[in-house]
Design a protein around this motif. Structure first.
Motif, mmCIF file in Angstrom:
data_model
loop_
_atom_site.group_PDB
_atom_site.id
_atom_site.type_symbol
_atom_site.label_atom_id
_atom_site.label_comp_id
_atom_site.label_asym_id
_atom_site.label_seq_id
_atom_site.Cartn_x
_atom_site.Cartn_y
_atom_site.Cartn_z
ATOM 1 N N THR A 1 -8.718 -24.656 19.709
ATOM 2 C CA THR A 1 -8.793 -26.034 20.147
ATOM 3 C C THR A 1 -10.216 -26.560 20.019
ATOM 4 O OG1 THR A 1 -9.307 -25.555 22.451
ATOM 5 C CG2 THR A 1 -6.967 -25.608 21.845
ATOM 6 N N LYS A 2 -10.343 -27.856 20.137
ATOM 7 C CA LYS A 2 -11.682 -28.473 20.061
ATOM 8 C C LYS A 2 -12.570 -27.989 21.193
ATOM 9 C CE LYS A 2 -9.758 -32.533 19.730
ATOM 10 N NZ LYS A 2 -9.554 -33.986 19.671
ATOM 11 N N LEU A 3 -11.986 -27.811 22.377
ATOM 12 C CA LEU A 3 -12.774 -27.340 23.518
ATOM 13 C C LEU A 3 -13.315 -25.934 23.262
ATOM 14 C CD1 LEU A 3 -13.894 -27.621 26.364
ATOM 15 C CD2 LEU A 3 -11.674 -26.868 27.240
ATOM 16 N N GLU A 4 -12.480 -25.056 22.727
ATOM 17 C CA GLU A 4 -12.928 -23.694 22.433
ATOM 18 C C GLU A 4 -14.055 -23.696 21.399
ATOM 19 O OE1 GLU A 4 -9.106 -22.216 21.362
ATOM 20 O OE2 GLU A 4 -8.816 -21.227 23.293
ATOM 21 N N SER A 5 -13.933 -24.547 20.378
ATOM 22 C CA SER A 5 -14.979 -24.661 19.363
ATOM 23 C C SER A 5 -16.275 -25.162 19.982
ATOM 24 C CB SER A 5 -14.555 -25.619 18.249
ATOM 25 O OG SER A 5 -13.456 -25.117 17.556
ATOM 26 N N ALA A 6 -16.156 -26.148 20.858
ATOM 27 C CA ALA A 6 -17.335 -26.714 21.511
ATOM 28 C C ALA A 6 -18.043 -25.663 22.361
ATOM 29 C CB ALA A 6 -16.933 -27.913 22.375
ATOM 30 N N ILE A 7 -17.274 -24.923 23.131
ATOM 31 C CA ILE A 7 -17.850 -23.889 23.998
ATOM 32 C C ILE A 7 -18.486 -22.787 23.160
ATOM 33 C CG2 ILE A 7 -17.279 -22.056 25.650
ATOM 34 C CD1 ILE A 7 -15.134 -24.040 26.780
ATOM 35 N N ALA A 8 -17.790 -22.354 22.111
ATOM 36 C CA ALA A 8 -18.305 -21.275 21.266
ATOM 37 C C ALA A 8 -19.597 -21.690 20.575
ATOM 38 C CB ALA A 8 -17.250 -20.867 20.238
ATOM 39 N N LEU A 9 -19.632 -22.901 20.024
ATOM 40 C CA LEU A 9 -20.837 -23.357 19.338
ATOM 41 C C LEU A 9 -22.006 -23.473 20.308
ATOM 42 C CD1 LEU A 9 -22.451 -24.356 16.960
ATOM 43 C CD2 LEU A 9 -21.518 -26.640 17.362
ATOM 44 N N THR A 10 -21.778 -24.070 21.448
ATOM 45 C CA THR A 10 -22.844 -24.220 22.440
ATOM 46 C C THR A 10 -23.375 -22.854 22.860
ATOM 47 O OG1 THR A 10 -21.841 -26.267 23.230
ATOM 48 C CG2 THR A 10 -23.443 -25.203 24.683
ATOM 49 N N LYS A 11 -22.474 -21.913 23.091
ATOM 50 C CA LYS A 11 -22.875 -20.573 23.536
ATOM 51 C C LYS A 11 -23.727 -19.871 22.483
ATOM 52 C CE LYS A 11 -21.086 -16.119 24.971
ATOM 53 N NZ LYS A 11 -20.007 -15.185 24.872
ATOM 54 N N VAL A 12 -23.247 -19.832 21.242
ATOM 55 C CA VAL A 12 -23.986 -19.109 20.207
ATOM 56 C C VAL A 12 -25.308 -19.811 19.880
ATOM 57 C CG1 VAL A 12 -22.899 -20.141 18.154
ATOM 58 C CG2 VAL A 12 -23.717 -17.793 18.077
ATOM 59 N N ARG A 13 -25.333 -21.140 19.952
ATOM 60 C CA ARG A 13 -26.583 -21.870 19.711
ATOM 61 C C ARG A 13 -27.617 -21.506 20.769
ATOM 62 N NH1 ARG A 13 -28.686 -26.091 22.025
ATOM 63 N NH2 ARG A 13 -26.774 -26.892 22.957
ATOM 64 N N VAL A 61 -10.910 -18.401 11.831
ATOM 65 C CA VAL A 61 -9.909 -19.364 12.297
ATOM 66 C C VAL A 61 -8.612 -18.611 12.518
ATOM 67 C CG1 VAL A 61 -8.605 -21.447 11.723
ATOM 68 C CG2 VAL A 61 -10.996 -21.221 10.984
ATOM 69 N N ASN A 62 -7.989 -18.816 13.671
ATOM 70 C CA ASN A 62 -6.738 -18.144 14.015
ATOM 71 C C ASN A 62 -5.629 -19.146 14.244
ATOM 72 O OD1 ASN A 62 -7.914 -15.537 14.163
ATOM 73 N ND2 ASN A 62 -8.634 -15.978 16.221
ATOM 74 N N PHE A 63 -4.439 -18.773 13.834
ATOM 75 C CA PHE A 63 -3.228 -19.491 14.218
ATOM 76 C C PHE A 63 -2.406 -18.511 15.018
ATOM 77 C CE2 PHE A 63 -4.483 -21.561 10.276
ATOM 78 C CZ PHE A 63 -4.385 -22.906 10.635
#
Length: 64
Positions: A1-13, A61-63
């Motif tokens: 989801t967009k939220l998961e992407s947002a959290i992951a990017l913020t964390k790794v950054r 990317v996972n489905f």
């Protein structure tokens, strides 16, 4: 989801010790795009791949 992407990017950054501006510079992605992704906006796989590569990460990317 967009939220998961947002959290992951913020964390790794942040783990990489980079500001959004720093990440924008190394990934050749506008800082405004990084801010939008971190705010749960849509983005392309190409953009996420550029950011992942700049961070030395692999984009998966996972489905399910």
């Amino acid at each position: 989801t967009k939220l998961e992407s947002a959290i992951a990017l913020t964390k790794v950054r942040k783990e990489s010790g980079l500001s959004q501006r720093d990440l924008a510079t190394v990934s050749d992605v506008p800082q405004s795009t990084i801010a939008r992704i971190e705010s749960c906006a849509n983005t392309s796989i190409d953009t996420l791949t550029k950011i992942a590569n700049a961070l030395g990460k692999r984009l998966t990317v996972n489905f399910s």
